[in-house]
Design a protein around this motif. Sequence first.
Motif, short mmCIF file in Angstrom:
data_model
loop_
_atom_site.label_atom_id
_atom_site.label_comp_id
_atom_site.label_asym_id
_atom_site.label_seq_id
_atom_site.Cartn_x
_atom_site.Cartn_y
_atom_site.Cartn_z
N LEU A 71 0.84 -1.20 0.00
CA LEU A 71 0.00 0.00 0.00
C LEU A 71 0.87 1.25 0.00
O LEU A 71 0.55 2.24 -0.68
N HIS A 72 1.97 1.21 0.74
CA HIS A 72 2.90 2.35 0.74
C HIS A 72 3.43 2.62 -0.66
O HIS A 72 3.45 3.76 -1.12
N ASP A 73 3.87 1.57 -1.34
CA ASP A 73 4.44 1.74 -2.68
C ASP A 73 3.40 2.31 -3.64
O ASP A 73 3.70 3.19 -4.47
N ALA A 74 2.17 1.80 -3.56
CA ALA A 74 1.11 2.29 -4.45
C ALA A 74 0.76 3.74 -4.14
O ALA A 74 0.59 4.57 -5.05
N ALA A 75 0.66 4.08 -2.85
CA ALA A 75 0.35 5.46 -2.46
C ALA A 75 1.50 6.40 -2.80
O ALA A 75 1.28 7.54 -3.23
N ASP A 76 2.73 5.92 -2.60
CA ASP A 76 3.90 6.75 -2.89
C ASP A 76 3.97 7.10 -4.37
O ASP A 76 4.26 8.24 -4.74
N ALA A 77 3.69 6.11 -5.23
CA ALA A 77 3.70 6.38 -6.68
C ALA A 77 2.62 7.39 -7.04
O ALA A 77 2.81 8.23 -7.93
N LEU A 78 1.49 7.31 -6.35
CA LEU A 78 0.38 8.23 -6.62
C LEU A 78 0.64 9.62 -6.05
O LEU A 78 0.00 10.59 -6.45
N SER A 79 1.60 9.72 -5.14
CA SER A 79 1.89 11.01 -4.51
C SER A 79 3.03 11.76 -5.19
O SER A 79 3.42 12.83 -4.74
N LYS A 80 3.58 11.20 -6.27
CA LYS A 80 4.66 11.87 -7.00
C LYS A 80 4.07 12.89 -7.98
O LYS A 80 3.18 12.56 -8.78
N ALA A 81 4.60 14.09 -7.95
CA ALA A 81 4.06 15.15 -8.81
C ALA A 81 4.18 14.81 -10.29
O ALA A 81 3.30 15.15 -11.09
N ASP A 82 5.29 14.11 -10.67
CA ASP A 82 5.48 13.84 -12.09
C ASP A 82 4.48 12.82 -12.64
O ASP A 82 4.38 12.64 -13.86
N ALA A 83 3.74 12.13 -11.76
CA ALA A 83 2.73 11.19 -12.24
C ALA A 83 1.60 11.93 -12.96
O ALA A 83 0.88 11.34 -13.77
N LYS A 90 -4.94 6.76 -13.99
CA LYS A 90 -5.95 5.71 -13.79
C LYS A 90 -5.29 4.43 -13.30
O LYS A 90 -5.78 3.76 -12.38
N SER A 91 -4.19 4.07 -13.92
CA SER A 91 -3.48 2.86 -13.54
C SER A 91 -2.97 2.94 -12.11
O SER A 91 -3.09 1.98 -11.33
N LEU A 92 -2.43 4.09 -11.73
CA LEU A 92 -1.89 4.26 -10.38
C LEU A 92 -2.99 4.22 -9.33
O LEU A 92 -2.82 3.64 -8.25
N VAL A 93 -4.13 4.82 -9.63
CA VAL A 93 -5.27 4.78 -8.70
C VAL A 93 -5.77 3.34 -8.57
O VAL A 93 -6.11 2.88 -7.47
N GLY A 94 -5.82 2.62 -9.69
CA GLY A 94 -6.24 1.23 -9.65
C GLY A 94 -5.34 0.38 -8.77
O GLY A 94 -5.81 -0.47 -8.00
N LYS A 95 -4.03 0.60 -8.86
CA LYS A 95 -3.08 -0.15 -8.03
C LYS A 95 -3.24 0.22 -6.55
O LYS A 95 -3.13 -0.64 -5.67
N PHE A 96 -3.50 1.50 -6.28
CA PHE A 96 -3.72 1.93 -4.90
C PHE A 96 -4.96 1.26 -4.31
O PHE A 96 -4.93 0.75 -3.19
N ALA A 149 -4.30 -2.42 -3.60
CA ALA A 149 -3.45 -2.61 -2.41
C ALA A 149 -4.24 -2.32 -1.14
O ALA A 149 -4.11 -3.04 -0.13
N PHE A 150 -5.07 -1.29 -1.16
CA PHE A 150 -5.91 -0.95 0.00
C PHE A 150 -6.87 -2.10 0.30
O PHE A 150 -7.02 -2.52 1.45
N ASN A 151 -7.53 -2.63 -0.73
CA ASN A 151 -8.52 -3.68 -0.54
C ASN A 151 -7.89 -4.98 -0.04
O ASN A 151 -8.49 -5.71 0.77
N ALA A 152 -6.69 -5.29 -0.51
CA ALA A 152 -6.01 -6.50 -0.06
C ALA A 152 -5.71 -6.42 1.44
O ALA A 152 -5.94 -7.37 2.20
N LEU A 153 -5.22 -5.25 1.89
CA LEU A 153 -4.93 -5.07 3.31
C LEU A 153 -6.21 -5.06 4.13
O LEU A 153 -6.29 -5.67 5.20
N SER A 154 -7.23 -4.39 3.62
CA SER A 154 -8.50 -4.31 4.34
C SER A 154 -9.11 -5.70 4.54
O SER A 154 -9.62 -6.02 5.62
N LYS A 155 -9.06 -6.54 3.52
CA LYS A 155 -9.63 -7.90 3.63
C LYS A 155 -8.86 -8.73 4.66
O LYS A 155 -9.46 -9.46 5.46
#
Length: 470
Positions: free
Chosen positions: A41-53, A274-280, A283-289
């Motif tokens: 989840l950290h990796d997915a959120a970190d990628a989504l938090s990069k300005a260049d994305a 879209k792809s980065l949000v999908g990965k986030f 990852a969130f749902n896997a941890l939540s389950k």
Amino acid sequence: SIVTQLMAIEKQPLQVLQTKAGTIQTQMSAIGQLQSQVSGLHDAADALSKADAYTQMSATASDSALTVSATAKAATGSHAITVSTLAAGQTLVSAAGQFAAATDTVGTGKLTISLGRWSGGDPPTAFTPKSGSTDITIDIGNGDATLQGIRDKINSANAGVVASIVTDTSGARLSLRSASTGQDNGFRITVTDDDSNATDAAGLSRLAYDPAGNTTQMLRAQAASDTQATVDGIAVSSATDTLDNVIEGLTIKINKPPGTAVSVAVAQNTDNVKSLVGKFVSAFNALSKTLSDDTRYDPATKTAALFQGDSTVLALQNQMRSLVSQGTKSSAVFGTLSSLGVQLQKEGSLTVDDTKFGNALGKLAEVAKALANSDSSQGGLGIAKRFANWADGLVDAAGGALSSRTKTLQSRLNDNQKQQDALNDRLSNTERRLRTTYSALDTTASKYSQLSNYVNQYVTQLANTKSSGS
């Protein structure tokens, strides 16, 4: 048998310790899984938090004759590209009928290969050496004087020319071609022939090509040329089949000269977001389950999951849901994940409303603020950035909740093992003592058994004696 049964009773505390150890190991494995999923989840959120994305661009061509890629420097818009010729390298071939086979002797001497640009028509009349290049002189001795020997010497010289032998109806012919395309990668071959004549059609001079010096024993099958094209009506050229940064931020690979102008469209690359949000979300749902599975209680079977009622694990669930609903003040348009179309369900998972999220991407700059803003003042930290920070803190080796829990469990497991070791030592001593005691009892009982047998025999004999005397 008695000792074995007694030891079974003595070992009951050890079995309790072993059961506890198994539970601890199971918990450590489960915490390890949580750490892995939190890291994901950290990796997915970190990628989504990069300005260049949010600054990536995409480019598409209206014809497969061109392949286009874009960097963040590319500007939104469209361009018309027309290609007239593709870049080519120079090719020379030896005259037909000079050599019957690759093993034929050519001659000895020196070949000098110079890279540069030919000009002045066909045949060309002027040669301009390539800037930064160095002439390569190749010695041809008796051991290299055949056509194939010369081919090998040229190829090993790394002179910017590739040699091969082509056999046609006239015999074997030496083919020389530029290692790289472009006008500046044409080449000249001058010869120092050991037969003292460097311009005739005999000996090594048969491989000379220097029109400017009136020596053209080899034939030019193809001239070196640049790619010629127009971009939005402006003439451009390239030494290769790629137009790189002719339009800032675009790399245009020419697969073949198209018959007509090709339109190239440049737009913001929302597919990447879209792809980065999908990965986030995944990852969130896997941890939540996993958290839900590990903390649930089944009333039908009256079975509690591994971490049911565990404060640390339950806190993770609450924190995740709080982060989703907490939102951000970094964007005046999108303050929460829900406003972007990423919605929290009752069971704790996230889903993406494709229509709502697609509309949000029309305001990509605001989406970037909502997710990736790094300014934490006045509640302005982006949502993805906040998730990345939270997850990073959980697995931090110095004091993260999950890392600390792993250390605690490991310490308990170590203590448990020490208790097992001490108990095993005591059990070994107990068993040894019991076996010594019962072995002694067994020996004593055997003696009494022998005495009893003797007495019985004596009494019987005495009775028999009295009976016969009467």
